[in-house]
Enzyme design. Structure first.
Site, short mmCIF file in Angstrom:
data_model
loop_
_atom_site.label_atom_id
_atom_site.label_comp_id
_atom_site.label_asym_id
_atom_site.label_seq_id
_atom_site.Cartn_x
_atom_site.Cartn_y
_atom_site.Cartn_z
CB CYS A 96 -3.51 1.91 7.21
SG CYS A 96 -3.21 3.42 8.15
NE ARG A 97 -4.49 1.56 1.88
CZ ARG A 97 -4.35 2.27 0.79
NH1 ARG A 97 -5.23 2.16 -0.17
NH2 ARG A 97 -3.32 3.09 0.64
CB SER A 98 0.34 -3.40 2.90
OG SER A 98 1.16 -2.42 3.47
CG ASP A 118 -5.15 5.96 2.54
OD1 ASP A 118 -5.15 5.56 3.72
OD2 ASP A 118 -4.30 6.74 2.08
CG ASN A 137 4.50 -1.55 5.07
OD1 ASN A 137 5.64 -1.83 5.47
ND2 ASN A 137 3.55 -2.46 5.05
CB CYS A 162 -0.98 -0.01 1.17
SG CYS A 162 -0.21 0.10 2.80
P1 4NP Z 1 -1.74 2.93 4.11
O1 4NP Z 1 -2.33 4.30 4.68
O2 4NP Z 1 -1.25 3.23 2.71
O3 4NP Z 1 -2.92 2.01 4.10
O4 4NP Z 1 -0.64 2.50 5.05
C1 4NP Z 1 -1.56 5.47 4.77
C2 4NP Z 1 -0.73 5.68 5.84
C3 4NP Z 1 0.02 6.83 5.94
C4 4NP Z 1 -0.07 7.79 4.95
C5 4NP Z 1 -0.91 7.58 3.86
C6 4NP Z 1 -1.65 6.41 3.77
N1 4NP Z 1 0.66 9.00 5.05
O5 4NP Z 1 0.50 9.87 4.19
O6 4NP Z 1 1.47 9.15 5.99
#
Ligand code: 4NP
Length: 144
Positions: A12-14, A117, A10, A7
């Protein structure tokens, strides 16, 4: 089989996808290796977002020991499948692809849908968990 979940952050989702795929594969008696990575470097070295840790925990899955890392070109050599959460992850990962073999390894986890997201919306973590779980179950059905 070796599977990498990708994702943006790295955190939240992955990490959820890594934990869920490991959990379900183990339940099925499959000796699969599952890892996760991000295309953005903001959280490298950190553990998963607390909301993902809590959501996974409610479903009996412990993801608290995971550590955020960046996607790297050598992941194409290490992994058989690279499963991404949304279309921007798809574009970002494909920028690293060196040949058709690399390109063929990369797919949306949900096939024709995206995992949204949840970073800016606490209420999305549970539905995101459920979407990822569905995607993992379908992937296992097709690849075990
Ligand atoms: P992820 O979510 O891609 O599911 O891990 C996010 C976590 C952090 C950020 C963006 C998306 N960020 O911009 O810090």
């Amino acid at each position: 089989m070796k599977i990498l979940m990708v994702c943006l952050g790295n955190i939240c989702r992955s990490p959820l996808a890594e934990g869920i795929m490991q959990h379900l594969a183990k339940q099925e008696g499959l000796d699969w290796e599952v890892d996760s990575a991000g295309t953005g470097n903001w959280h490298v070295g950190q553990g998963p977002d607390k909301r993902s840790v809590r959501t996974a925990g409610r479903h009996g899955i412990d993801i608290s020991n995971q550590v955020c890392r960046l996607f790297r070109t050598s992941d194409f050599d290490t992994f058989d499948h690279i499963l991404v959460m949304d279309n921007s992850n798809l574009v970002d990962v494909l920028l690293f692809a060196r040949n058709d073999g690399d390109v063929k390894k990369v797919k949306l986890l949900l096939g024709d849908k995206i995992v949204p997201d949840p970073y800016h919306d606490d209420a999305l973590f549970e539905p995101v968990f459920e979407l990822i779980e569905q995607g993992c179950r379908e992937f296992i059905k097709q690849n075990k």
